[in-house]
Design an enzyme around this catalytic site. Structure first.
Site, PDB file in Angstrom:
ATOM      1  N   GLU A 268       0.843  -1.198   0.000  1.00  0.00           N
ATOM      2  CA  GLU A 268       0.000   0.000   0.000  1.00  0.00           C
ATOM      3  C   GLU A 268       0.877   1.247   0.000  1.00  0.00           C
ATOM      4  O   GLU A 268       1.765   1.388   0.845  1.00  0.00           O
ATOM      5  CB  GLU A 268      -0.897   0.024   1.238  1.00  0.00           C
ATOM      6  CG  GLU A 268      -1.748   1.289   1.329  1.00  0.00           C
ATOM      7  CD  GLU A 268      -2.495   1.424   2.653  1.00  0.00           C
ATOM      8  OE1 GLU A 268      -3.653   1.859   2.632  1.00  0.00           O
ATOM      9  OE2 GLU A 268      -1.909   1.094   3.711  1.00  0.00           O
ATOM     10  N   TRP A 269       0.618   2.151  -0.935  1.00  0.00           N
ATOM     11  CA  TRP A 269       1.284   3.454  -0.888  1.00  0.00           C
ATOM     12  C   TRP A 269       0.372   4.453  -0.208  1.00  0.00           C
ATOM     13  O   TRP A 269      -0.688   4.793  -0.730  1.00  0.00           O
ATOM     14  CB  TRP A 269       1.654   3.960  -2.283  1.00  0.00           C
ATOM     15  CG  TRP A 269       2.374   5.292  -2.227  1.00  0.00           C
ATOM     16  CD1 TRP A 269       3.163   5.754  -1.206  1.00  0.00           C
ATOM     17  CD2 TRP A 269       2.367   6.327  -3.213  1.00  0.00           C
ATOM     18  NE1 TRP A 269       3.652   7.013  -1.499  1.00  0.00           N
ATOM     19  CE2 TRP A 269       3.179   7.389  -2.733  1.00  0.00           C
ATOM     20  CE3 TRP A 269       1.754   6.462  -4.468  1.00  0.00           C
ATOM     21  CZ2 TRP A 269       3.381   8.562  -3.447  1.00  0.00           C
ATOM     22  CZ3 TRP A 269       1.965   7.635  -5.185  1.00  0.00           C
ATOM     23  CH2 TRP A 269       2.774   8.668  -4.681  1.00  0.00           C
ATOM     24  N   ARG A 270       0.779   4.920   0.980  1.00  0.00           N
ATOM     25  CA  ARG A 270       0.041   5.944   1.701  1.00  0.00           C
ATOM     26  C   ARG A 270       0.462   7.310   1.156  1.00  0.00           C
ATOM     27  O   ARG A 270       1.363   7.966   1.658  1.00  0.00           O
ATOM     28  CB  ARG A 270       0.311   5.815   3.196  1.00  0.00           C
ATOM     29  CG  ARG A 270      -0.539   4.752   3.886  1.00  0.00           C
ATOM     30  CD  ARG A 270      -2.006   5.178   3.994  1.00  0.00           C
ATOM     31  NE  ARG A 270      -2.095   6.424   4.742  1.00  0.00           N
ATOM     32  CZ  ARG A 270      -2.189   6.491   6.072  1.00  0.00           C
ATOM     33  NH1 ARG A 270      -2.240   5.386   6.793  1.00  0.00           N
ATOM     34  NH2 ARG A 270      -2.267   7.660   6.683  1.00  0.00           N
TER      35      ARG A 270
ATOM     36  N   HIS B 261     -12.897   4.714   8.687  1.00  0.00           N
ATOM     37  CA  HIS B 261     -12.018   4.612   9.850  1.00  0.00           C
ATOM     38  C   HIS B 261     -12.558   5.496  10.964  1.00  0.00           C
ATOM     39  O   HIS B 261     -12.787   6.680  10.751  1.00  0.00           O
ATOM     40  CB  HIS B 261     -10.592   5.047   9.492  1.00  0.00           C
ATOM     41  CG  HIS B 261     -10.046   4.330   8.309  1.00  0.00           C
ATOM     42  ND1 HIS B 261     -10.415   4.651   7.021  1.00  0.00           N
ATOM     43  CD2 HIS B 261      -9.187   3.286   8.221  1.00  0.00           C
ATOM     44  CE1 HIS B 261      -9.799   3.833   6.179  1.00  0.00           C
ATOM     45  NE2 HIS B 261      -9.051   3.002   6.884  1.00  0.00           N
TER      46      HIS B 261
ATOM     47  N   LYS C 268     -14.108  -2.141   3.662  1.00  0.00           N
ATOM     48  CA  LYS C 268     -13.144  -2.143   4.765  1.00  0.00           C
ATOM     49  C   LYS C 268     -13.592  -1.183   5.863  1.00  0.00           C
ATOM     50  O   LYS C 268     -13.990  -0.048   5.582  1.00  0.00           O
ATOM     51  CB  LYS C 268     -11.762  -1.711   4.264  1.00  0.00           C
ATOM     52  CG  LYS C 268     -10.719  -1.552   5.383  1.00  0.00           C
ATOM     53  CD  LYS C 268      -9.515  -0.751   4.915  1.00  0.00           C
ATOM     54  CE  LYS C 268      -8.595  -0.435   6.090  1.00  0.00           C
ATOM     55  NZ  LYS C 268      -7.539   0.541   5.741  1.00  0.00           N
TER      56      LYS C 268
ATOM     57  N   GLN D 198      -0.631  -2.216  14.523  1.00  0.00           N
ATOM     58  CA  GLN D 198       0.062  -3.039  13.529  1.00  0.00           C
ATOM     59  C   GLN D 198       1.337  -3.618  14.132  1.00  0.00           C
ATOM     60  O   GLN D 198       2.061  -2.933  14.838  1.00  0.00           O
ATOM     61  CB  GLN D 198       0.409  -2.217  12.287  1.00  0.00           C
ATOM     62  CG  GLN D 198      -0.789  -1.847  11.440  1.00  0.00           C
ATOM     63  CD  GLN D 198      -0.407  -0.983  10.246  1.00  0.00           C
ATOM     64  OE1 GLN D 198       0.764  -0.769   9.973  1.00  0.00           O
ATOM     65  NE2 GLN D 198      -1.410  -0.481   9.542  1.00  0.00           N
TER      66      GLN D 198
END
Length: 253
Positions: free
Chosen positions: A46-48, A143, A170, A236
């Site tokens: 994943e590129w944030r 989120h 998600k 995480q």
């Protein structure tokens, strides 16, 4: 529930797939980070982009994506700009957020794009159409860094994502107690067994919610996030530790 195959990665079958974020701000640092992440053998990178120092420039984003695509090789690449209101690094105009997502999708350098549910129904449906026109899958997300909504609300948001065309709904929520973690896991299981016709991703954040990142195969979450050089959200854990636990659970289920 139908699985999704992206490159050689099957999402929705077997072990939860491990997503590792790239969190560097500069071009040189990003390229160094993706090389380090590749050595961890993630299922998805994943590129944030909200952390990227030149994210205000669409041309710079396109150039960076071309380099990341080449560096990622056969590993699926997820493009994410996490908005500030949902825990991201940078405040941007809503219109630019949509333009940024469309630009990233239309490069065809990415395999998945994250779009936030509360961007608006018309806007997220536009992103879904743009993605499908370019062979890109949509992770539609929400989120809540402050609380865990009631079970019914969690399910409602996931079902709305599904109705809006998300390929992978998600949701990530913040527990205030152990009971909140149970709520998230119960909602995940109910969504998977009663409503979902596609893979879903759910998690309860911080240390309290760690079990939700480890037990996705049991309760119904198809992917989980592991920390590479830097975590992108509370709770995480390092990829090697995460993979070990996922494998143990899978072996003895």
């Amino acid at each position: 529930m139908q699985s999704i195959t992206i490159r050689n990665t099957v999402i929705g079958e077997g072990l939860p797939k491990i997503i590792v974020p790239l969190m560097a701000a500069g071009e040189k640092e990003l390229l160094e980070e993706i090389e380090a992440v590749n050595r961890l053998r993630p299922d998805i990178i994943e590129w944030r982009a909200d952390v990227y120092e030149h994210v205000d420039s669409l041309d710079a984003v396109k150039d960076m994506l071309e380099m990341l695509r080449k560096a990622a090789g056969a590993t699926p690449l997820l493009f994410t700009f996490r908005t500030h209101k949902e825990g991201g690094n940078k405040v941007i105009d809503d219109r630019f957020y949509i333009e940024l997502l469309k630009t990233a999708i239309e490069t065809k350098h990415i395999d998945l794009a994250d779009v936030e549910l509360f961007t608006g129904e018309a806007e997220v449906k536009l992103i879904v159409k743009t993605a499908e026109d370019n062979g890109v899958y949509v992770v539609m997300s929400n989120h809540d860094f402050h609380q865990t909504p009631k079970k019914e609300e969690i399910i409602s948001r996931l079902r709305n994502m599904q109705a809006y065309g998300a390929h992978i709904p998600k949701i990530a929520v913040m527990p205030q107690s152990t009971e909140d973690v149970f709520v998230l896991l119960d909602a995940t299981h109910t969504m998977k067994t009663q409503y979902a016709d596609r893979p879903i991703i759910t998690m309860s954040m911080a240390g309290t919610g760690l079990i939700s990142r480890l037990a996705g195969e049991v309760f119904g979450s198809a992917c989980t996030f592991g920390a590479g050089k830097e975590a992108s959200a509370p709770g995480q854990i390092p990829v090697e530790e995460l993979r070990s636990v996922l494998s143990i659970l899978n072996k003895h289920m």
